[in-house]
Scaffold this motif. Sequence first.
Motif, PDB file in Angstrom:
ATOM      1  N   LEU A   2      12.321  13.768  -0.447  1.00 53.67           N
ATOM      2  CA  LEU A   2      11.627  12.484  -0.407  1.00 53.67           C
ATOM      3  C   LEU A   2      10.407  12.487   0.505  1.00 53.67           C
ATOM      4  CD1 LEU A   2      14.649   9.988  -0.230  1.00 53.67           C
ATOM      5  CD2 LEU A   2      13.244  10.545  -2.225  1.00 53.67           C
ATOM      6  N   TYR A   3      10.230  13.512   1.344  1.00 55.61           N
ATOM      7  CA  TYR A   3       9.137  13.499   2.320  1.00 55.61           C
ATOM      8  C   TYR A   3       7.772  13.227   1.679  1.00 55.61           C
ATOM      9  CZ  TYR A   3      11.791  15.235   6.403  1.00 55.61           C
ATOM     10  OH  TYR A   3      12.647  15.362   7.455  1.00 55.61           O
ATOM     11  N   GLY A   4       7.503  13.837   0.549  1.00 57.10           N
ATOM     12  CA  GLY A   4       6.195  13.693  -0.079  1.00 57.10           C
ATOM     13  C   GLY A   4       6.094  12.572  -1.086  1.00 57.10           C
ATOM     14  N   VAL A   5       7.144  11.754  -1.198  1.00 64.30           N
ATOM     15  CA  VAL A   5       7.154  10.672  -2.197  1.00 64.30           C
ATOM     16  C   VAL A   5       6.502   9.424  -1.604  1.00 64.30           C
ATOM     17  CG1 VAL A   5       8.606   9.189  -3.615  1.00 64.30           C
ATOM     18  CG2 VAL A   5       9.242  11.589  -3.258  1.00 64.30           C
ATOM     19  N   PRO A   6       5.483   8.848  -2.261  1.00 62.08           N
ATOM     20  CA  PRO A   6       4.877   7.611  -1.769  1.00 62.08           C
ATOM     21  C   PRO A   6       5.665   6.379  -2.215  1.00 62.08           C
ATOM     22  CG  PRO A   6       3.654   8.418  -3.665  1.00 62.08           C
ATOM     23  CD  PRO A   6       4.760   9.410  -3.427  1.00 62.08           C
ATOM     24  N   PHE A   7       5.846   5.454  -1.302  1.00 58.91           N
ATOM     25  CA  PHE A   7       6.467   4.163  -1.594  1.00 58.91           C
ATOM     26  C   PHE A   7       5.519   3.064  -1.113  1.00 58.91           C
ATOM     27  CE2 PHE A   7      10.151   6.948  -1.332  1.00 58.91           C
ATOM     28  CZ  PHE A   7      10.987   6.483  -2.344  1.00 58.91           C
ATOM     29  N   PRO A   8       5.597   1.875  -1.679  1.00 58.89           N
ATOM     30  CA  PRO A   8       4.743   0.777  -1.206  1.00 58.89           C
ATOM     31  C   PRO A   8       5.122   0.341   0.200  1.00 58.89           C
ATOM     32  CG  PRO A   8       6.332  -0.005  -2.840  1.00 58.89           C
ATOM     33  CD  PRO A   8       6.425   1.482  -2.837  1.00 58.89           C
ATOM     34  N   MET A   9       4.102   0.068   0.995  1.00 62.24           N
ATOM     35  CA  MET A   9       4.292  -0.434   2.362  1.00 62.24           C
ATOM     36  C   MET A   9       3.562  -1.766   2.480  1.00 62.24           C
ATOM     37  SD  MET A   9       5.960   1.690   4.578  1.00 62.24           S
ATOM     38  CE  MET A   9       5.192   1.777   6.198  1.00 62.24           C
ATOM     39  N   SER A  10       4.280  -2.809   2.858  1.00 63.38           N
ATOM     40  CA  SER A  10       3.671  -4.116   3.032  1.00 63.38           C
ATOM     41  C   SER A  10       2.828  -4.132   4.304  1.00 63.38           C
ATOM     42  CB  SER A  10       4.753  -5.192   3.129  1.00 63.38           C
ATOM     43  OG  SER A  10       5.527  -4.995   4.303  1.00 63.38           O
ATOM     44  N   ASP A  11       1.988  -5.149   4.437  1.00 62.50           N
ATOM     45  CA  ASP A  11       1.213  -5.309   5.662  1.00 62.50           C
ATOM     46  C   ASP A  11       2.133  -5.448   6.866  1.00 62.50           C
ATOM     47  OD1 ASP A  11      -1.182  -5.141   4.325  1.00 62.50           O
ATOM     48  OD2 ASP A  11      -1.456  -7.316   4.139  1.00 62.50           O
ATOM     49  N   ALA A  60       7.660  21.627  10.825  1.00 55.45           N
ATOM     50  CA  ALA A  60       7.955  22.426   9.631  1.00 55.45           C
ATOM     51  C   ALA A  60       7.642  21.653   8.358  1.00 55.45           C
ATOM     52  CB  ALA A  60       9.423  22.856   9.642  1.00 55.45           C
ATOM     53  N   TYR A  61       7.815  20.322   8.390  1.00 55.58           N
ATOM     54  CA  TYR A  61       7.530  19.469   7.228  1.00 55.58           C
ATOM     55  C   TYR A  61       6.364  18.523   7.498  1.00 55.58           C
ATOM     56  CZ  TYR A  61      12.042  21.291   5.824  1.00 55.58           C
ATOM     57  OH  TYR A  61      13.084  22.137   5.504  1.00 55.58           O
ATOM     58  N   LYS A  62       5.613  18.819   8.570  1.00 51.73           N
ATOM     59  CA  LYS A  62       4.406  18.067   8.943  1.00 51.73           C
ATOM     60  C   LYS A  62       4.694  16.609   9.301  1.00 51.73           C
ATOM     61  CE  LYS A  62       2.396  21.880   8.177  1.00 51.73           C
ATOM     62  NZ  LYS A  62       2.220  22.783   9.339  1.00 51.73           N
ATOM     63  N   VAL A  63       5.914  16.328   9.696  1.00 48.53           N
ATOM     64  CA  VAL A  63       6.241  14.977  10.144  1.00 48.53           C
ATOM     65  C   VAL A  63       5.580  14.685  11.489  1.00 48.53           C
ATOM     66  CG1 VAL A  63       8.148  13.490  10.926  1.00 48.53           C
ATOM     67  CG2 VAL A  63       8.390  14.842   8.834  1.00 48.53           C
ATOM     68  N   THR A  64       5.387  15.719  12.318  1.00 51.96           N
ATOM     69  CA  THR A  64       4.788  15.514  13.646  1.00 51.96           C
ATOM     70  C   THR A  64       3.301  15.880  13.658  1.00 51.96           C
ATOM     71  OG1 THR A  64       5.595  17.717  14.287  1.00 51.96           O
ATOM     72  CG2 THR A  64       6.962  15.826  14.885  1.00 51.96           C
ATOM     73  N   ARG A  65       2.668  15.847  12.502  1.00 49.74           N
ATOM     74  CA  ARG A  65       1.251  16.217  12.409  1.00 49.74           C
ATOM     75  C   ARG A  65       0.396  15.391  13.369  1.00 49.74           C
ATOM     76  NH1 ARG A  65       0.299  15.041   7.298  1.00 49.74           N
ATOM     77  NH2 ARG A  65       0.502  17.141   6.428  1.00 49.74           N
ATOM     78  N   GLY A  66      -0.413  16.078  14.182  1.00 50.88           N
ATOM     79  CA  GLY A  66      -1.376  15.418  15.055  1.00 50.88           C
ATOM     80  C   GLY A  66      -0.829  14.931  16.379  1.00 50.88           C
ATOM     81  N   LEU A  67       0.476  14.937  16.554  1.00 45.63           N
ATOM     82  CA  LEU A  67       1.053  14.360  17.779  1.00 45.63           C
ATOM     83  C   LEU A  67       0.815  15.240  18.999  1.00 45.63           C
ATOM     84  CD1 LEU A  67       4.426  12.933  16.399  1.00 45.63           C
ATOM     85  CD2 LEU A  67       2.240  11.752  16.727  1.00 45.63           C
ATOM     86  N   TRP A  68       0.876  16.574  18.826  1.00 48.51           N
ATOM     87  CA  TRP A  68       0.658  17.473  19.967  1.00 48.51           C
ATOM     88  C   TRP A  68      -0.768  17.334  20.493  1.00 48.51           C
ATOM     89  CZ3 TRP A  68      -2.208  22.330  19.841  1.00 48.51           C
ATOM     90  CH2 TRP A  68      -2.129  23.034  21.042  1.00 48.51           C
ATOM     91  N   LYS A 113       0.860  -1.179   0.000  1.00 52.14           N
ATOM     92  CA  LYS A 113       0.000   0.000   0.000  1.00 52.14           C
ATOM     93  C   LYS A 113       0.897   1.230   0.000  1.00 52.14           C
ATOM     94  CE  LYS A 113      -3.443  -2.480   2.748  1.00 52.14           C
ATOM     95  NZ  LYS A 113      -4.183  -2.526   4.045  1.00 52.14           N
ATOM     96  N   PRO A 114       0.535   2.263  -0.767  1.00 58.74           N
ATOM     97  CA  PRO A 114       1.407   3.434  -0.822  1.00 58.74           C
ATOM     98  C   PRO A 114       1.329   4.277   0.450  1.00 58.74           C
ATOM     99  CG  PRO A 114      -0.570   3.796  -2.133  1.00 58.74           C
ATOM    100  CD  PRO A 114      -0.627   2.372  -1.664  1.00 58.74           C
ATOM    101  N   MET A 115       2.484   4.808   0.864  1.00 59.49           N
ATOM    102  CA  MET A 115       2.559   5.728   1.997  1.00 59.49           C
ATOM    103  C   MET A 115       3.740   6.652   1.757  1.00 59.49           C
ATOM    104  SD  MET A 115       3.133   4.994   6.105  1.00 59.49           S
ATOM    105  CE  MET A 115       1.472   4.373   6.408  1.00 59.49           C
ATOM    106  N   THR A 116       3.574   7.930   2.018  1.00 59.17           N
ATOM    107  CA  THR A 116       4.687   8.854   1.835  1.00 59.17           C
ATOM    108  C   THR A 116       5.706   8.665   2.951  1.00 59.17           C
ATOM    109  OG1 THR A 116       3.690  10.637   3.134  1.00 59.17           O
ATOM    110  CG2 THR A 116       3.173  10.567   0.765  1.00 59.17           C
ATOM    111  N   VAL A 117       6.923   9.088   2.684  1.00 55.87           N
ATOM    112  CA  VAL A 117       7.980   9.024   3.696  1.00 55.87           C
ATOM    113  C   VAL A 117       7.580   9.853   4.914  1.00 55.87           C
ATOM    114  CG1 VAL A 117      10.379   9.671   4.186  1.00 55.87           C
ATOM    115  CG2 VAL A 117       9.795   8.557   2.014  1.00 55.87           C
ATOM    116  N   ARG A 118       6.977  11.010   4.684  1.00 58.51           N
ATOM    117  CA  ARG A 118       6.519  11.871   5.782  1.00 58.51           C
ATOM    118  C   ARG A 118       5.559  11.117   6.705  1.00 58.51           C
ATOM    119  NH1 ARG A 118       4.697  15.453   2.804  1.00 58.51           N
ATOM    120  NH2 ARG A 118       6.214  17.139   3.133  1.00 58.51           N
ATOM    121  N   ASP A 119       4.571  10.447   6.117  1.00 58.29           N
ATOM    122  CA  ASP A 119       3.586   9.730   6.924  1.00 58.29           C
ATOM    123  C   ASP A 119       4.192   8.506   7.602  1.00 58.29           C
ATOM    124  OD1 ASP A 119       1.638  11.566   6.288  1.00 58.29           O
ATOM    125  OD2 ASP A 119       0.788  10.377   4.644  1.00 58.29           O
ATOM    126  N   ALA A 120       5.173   7.897   6.960  1.00 57.78           N
ATOM    127  CA  ALA A 120       5.848   6.750   7.580  1.00 57.78           C
ATOM    128  C   ALA A 120       6.617   7.187   8.829  1.00 57.78           C
ATOM    129  CB  ALA A 120       6.793   6.105   6.571  1.00 57.78           C
TER     130      ALA A 120
END
Length: 368
Positions: A205-214, A66-74, A31-38
């Motif tokens: 690479l932050y916004g680049v999606p790569f496949p993520m296995s289960d 700044a690059y939304k890597v910590t989105r939602g954590l606060w 399944k695709p997921m960006t590096v940022r979201d990973a």
Amino acid sequence: MKMALKSSPVIFGWLSRLPRHFSTSSALAAKPMTVRDALNSAIDEEMERDDKVFILGEEVAQYDGAYKVTRGLWKKYGDKRVIDTPITEIGFAGIAVGAAFAGLKPICEFMTFNFSMQAIDHIINSAAKTFYMSAGELPVPIVFRGPNGAAAGVAAQHSQCFAAWYSHCPGLKVLMPYTSEDAKGLLKAAVRSSDPVVVLEDEILYGVPFPMSDEALDSNFVVPIGKAKIEREGKHITLVCAGRGTDTALNAAKELAGSSGIECEVINLRSIRPLDFDTIARSISKTHHLVTVEQGWPQSGIGAEICARVMESPSFFELDAPAWRVTGADVPMPYTRSLEQLALPRHSDVIAAVTAVLGNKISAASSQ
């Protein structure tokens, strides 16, 4: 003419049965997921798993990073575990190291690793050396992470690769993810390590999606530190790279296979220190040719370290031609975008290096 110490068919067959470090991805389940979201997923899972883990840095909390890597954590973990700091790297890096001394597990985010130069005394003299200087009594479980290397149009003071800088220092582990699986698995392994770890990410690479296995989507997924990954198998030449340099090498390998029938074996190091030299050596024993690819400067770089290890090992006798390093230009990064592109290694540079090495015409190519 082959050297006497070249691998015989028997030895090669034995080498081929040794463990290899292939991708954990399953093409059927990916399944695709960006590096940022990973990265965000890794931090979230480790904070949920261990209440000693917290993150601090500039704008990591209310602004979501700044690059939304910590989105939602606060919003999820609050002020005590997601901490906005003033613009003073030497200050908040020192606080993070002190927290690690006290038994907490801080993740210290630099808005860019170029700013880590303000805090390099804490990273090296405090974090990296304390476990040794305390005779093993005081571990320092801390992660320093953030974007590293060139971004786009941010000039010389914001565009240098710190892989060689930090991997030079005993006491530090240094990681450089490429894919989303790398990013998540390596960061989780870094947080769980009892040693200080530097995680060098790439803004491009932050916004680049790569496949993520289960398997990679599972909260227990980690990538072992110190294990390289063969991104593409080949038989003619070995390309060793890390981070965004892996993308450059893969693009070159694809073009070479299509245009010339040259099959490159592309090794994504993932871990710069410790370095998985065994995987490199096994590949050289198969291809008998080597090119290294990195975005950093040539002098004292990662490619130079790899070439030195080859020279000092039996792998040297496996080579049919000298190794070649493809690096960034030996200049501070230009601001102008057209010059910036010339200062960074391109897939055409890798193709030229592969062609020269396989043709054993390095001297002629170097003089051009």
